[in-house]
Design a protein around this motif. Structure first.
Motif, PDB file in Angstrom:
ATOM      1  N   SER A  46      -6.151  -3.649   2.437  1.00 39.63           N
ATOM      2  CA  SER A  46      -5.705  -4.542   1.358  1.00 39.63           C
ATOM      3  C   SER A  46      -6.889  -5.223   0.667  1.00 39.63           C
ATOM      4  O   SER A  46      -6.746  -5.743  -0.428  1.00 39.63           O
ATOM      5  CB  SER A  46      -4.745  -5.603   1.895  1.00 39.63           C
ATOM      6  N   THR A  77      -1.594  -0.311  12.946  1.00 36.33           N
ATOM      7  CA  THR A  77      -1.218  -0.045  11.552  1.00 36.33           C
ATOM      8  C   THR A  77      -1.316  -1.318  10.717  1.00 36.33           C
ATOM      9  O   THR A  77      -1.851  -1.307   9.598  1.00 36.33           O
ATOM     10  CB  THR A  77       0.211   0.548  11.514  1.00 36.33           C
ATOM     11  N   LEU A  96       2.488  -5.959   2.868  1.00 37.53           N
ATOM     12  CA  LEU A  96       1.713  -6.749   3.829  1.00 37.53           C
ATOM     13  C   LEU A  96       2.432  -8.024   4.203  1.00 37.53           C
ATOM     14  O   LEU A  96       2.799  -8.801   3.323  1.00 37.53           O
ATOM     15  CB  LEU A  96       0.334  -7.078   3.239  1.00 37.53           C
ATOM     16  N   ALA A 135      -3.843  -2.089   7.667  1.00 38.68           N
ATOM     17  CA  ALA A 135      -3.322  -2.513   6.358  1.00 38.68           C
ATOM     18  C   ALA A 135      -4.054  -3.761   5.866  1.00 38.68           C
ATOM     19  O   ALA A 135      -4.365  -3.874   4.672  1.00 38.68           O
ATOM     20  CB  ALA A 135      -1.820  -2.780   6.455  1.00 38.68           C
ATOM     21  N   THR A 182      -2.721   5.481   1.248  1.00 36.60           N
ATOM     22  CA  THR A 182      -2.927   5.414   2.702  1.00 36.60           C
ATOM     23  C   THR A 182      -1.948   6.372   3.402  1.00 36.60           C
ATOM     24  O   THR A 182      -1.023   6.889   2.781  1.00 36.60           O
ATOM     25  CB  THR A 182      -2.637   4.006   3.280  1.00 36.60           C
ATOM     26  N   LEU A 234       0.846  -1.200   0.000  1.00 40.60           N
ATOM     27  CA  LEU A 234       0.000   0.000   0.000  1.00 40.60           C
ATOM     28  C   LEU A 234       0.880   1.248   0.000  1.00 40.60           C
ATOM     29  O   LEU A 234       1.827   1.334   0.804  1.00 40.60           O
ATOM     30  CB  LEU A 234      -0.865   0.010   1.265  1.00 40.60           C
ATOM     31  N   LEU A 279      -0.488   5.169   6.423  1.00 36.18           N
ATOM     32  CA  LEU A 279      -0.166   4.225   7.507  1.00 36.18           C
ATOM     33  C   LEU A 279       1.290   4.366   7.973  1.00 36.18           C
ATOM     34  O   LEU A 279       2.050   3.407   7.959  1.00 36.18           O
ATOM     35  CB  LEU A 279      -0.472   2.793   7.044  1.00 36.18           C
TER      36      LEU A 279
END
Ligand SMILES: O=C(O)C[C@H]1C=CC(=O)O1
Ligand SMILES: [Mn+2]
Length: 369
Positions: free
Chosen positions: A313, A305, A348, A309, A322, A132, A324
């Protein structure tokens, strides 16, 4: 079975003062929820807010008190079989407390996903994105320092999207600050602003016109959260994208804002939505209504966080990326390994649950209780 639920408060210093229109942060308090299950599995969740009660109506102390006094005893007594049953139980018996509910649901889903051996996103239908884009907030309160910070972030491959916190100074002074940064960074860098509700509708008319003209990409929550009609009038009038943040709460309120197209973009936050499945629902509703999505943060640490995520996702698209970056604003690492920020993105983790282990010994040592 749920064996134990502990709630820890960790107050961690930020890497520099973080200046918003509602408060200046020098520390961030993480409210961590640690659930152990009778099969030996453990789940972690987190709630945060910004500046005590300056930003939202749940303080860290209130979240912990309500967890310890009402939420944990209810879950331990009723022993819901899964996170969905737990959240239904909490909806019935616990009014409000969206942040606490989000932390509990995260810990329960982390545990369930670990038991099944899948990433947490699999319990929300599965990830559509494996990485992301992550914006950084420039909020040192000084134009030159913000420019230097942005240049450093771009050169380090960390961020190329910047959000500026404005609303404390007059409209023209704020606009000068923003456009100086935009000019210094150049056309390929996205610069956005977050007014955190500080403008009247007339100030917003003035400010947004100047920012739109100056090439700013996105204007976040220019007017009071309750003044949704002003937000809609501004969104209808200007072609630059307007984003609702503090105005977007749980699914019911997001449904109304989406159906009436009160903003062009929604900032979704797991805390504000009251949990991960609610945040997934808010995103899906916004997408159905043709509203752009932005993965928001309540400046969570690593646990919140990662949870965010996993939710983001699953979104069909994230037109505005984002923000984040929460763990990067803190001076302490509380995970066994840092979150994988590379090439302007957060990647991720693929391991079960949230995907990165908490440094349990460290968080208990740092906690106030
Ligand atoms: O968006 C907000 O209002 C809150 C938060 C998100 C990033 C940041 O710097 O502050
Ligand atoms: Mn915001």
């Amino acid at each position: 079975m749920i064996h134990s639920i502990k709630t820890l408060l960790l107050e961690l210093p930020t890497i520099r003062p973080h200046k918003l229109s509602v408060t200046t942060m020098h520390t961030q308090t993480l409210v961590l929820v640690h659930i152990t299950f009778s099969d030996g599995i453990e789940g972690w969740g987190e709630a945060t807010t910004i500046g005590g009660l300056n930003y939202a109506e749940e303080s860290p102390a209130a979240i912990k008190t309500n967890m310890d006094t009402y939420i944990a005893p209810l879950l331990l007594q009723k022993q819901p079989e899964n996170a969905a049953q737990a959240m239904q139980l909490l909806e019935t018996h616990i009014k409000g407390n969206r942040f606490a509910k989000s932390a509990v649901e995260t810990a329960l889903l982390d545990g369930e996903a670990k038991r099944l051996g899948v990433p947490l996103s699999a319990l929300l239908g599965g990830a559509l994105h494996q990485a992301l884009p992550v914006a950084w907030t420039l909020a040192s309160g000084n134009t030159e320092r913000d420019i230097a910070e942005a240049v450093h972030m771009i050169e380090a491959g960390r961020h190329r999207i910047f959000k500026l916190k404005i609303g404390l100074c007059g409209v023209e002074e704020d606009v000068r600050h923003v456009l100086a940064i935009k000019k210094a960074l150049g056309g390929s860098i996205s610069v956005r602003v977050d007014v955190n509700q500080a403008w009247t509708e007339l100030e917003a008319m003035r400010g947004i016109a100047l920012l739109q003209e100056g090439g700013i990409d996105l204007i976040e929550q220019p007017v009071a959260a309750h003044n949704r009609n002003a937000l809609k009038r501004l969104s209808d009038y200007f072609s630059v994208a307007l984003m609702a943040d503090e105005a977007v709460l749980g699914p019911q309120n997001a449904f109304e804002l989406a159906a009436g197209h009160y903003a062009d973009v929604f900032a979704v936050k797991i805390n504000q939505a009251g949990g991960l499945r609610n945040a997934a629902l808010v995103g899906q509703m916004a997408a159905l209504a043709g509203i752009g999505l932005y993965g928001g943060t309540m400046l969570e640490g690593a646990i919140g966080t990662l949870a965010s995520a996993h939710v983001f996702s699953t979104y069909p698209e994230l037109a505005f990326g984002t923000e984040l970056f929460g763990p990067l604003l803190l001076t302490e690492e509380i995970m066994a390994e840092p979150l994988p920020y590379r090439n302007f993105m957060l990647h991720l983790p693929q391991k079960p649950g949230l995907g990165i282990e908490v440094d349990k010994e460290k968080v208990y040592r740092l906690s106030k209780t």
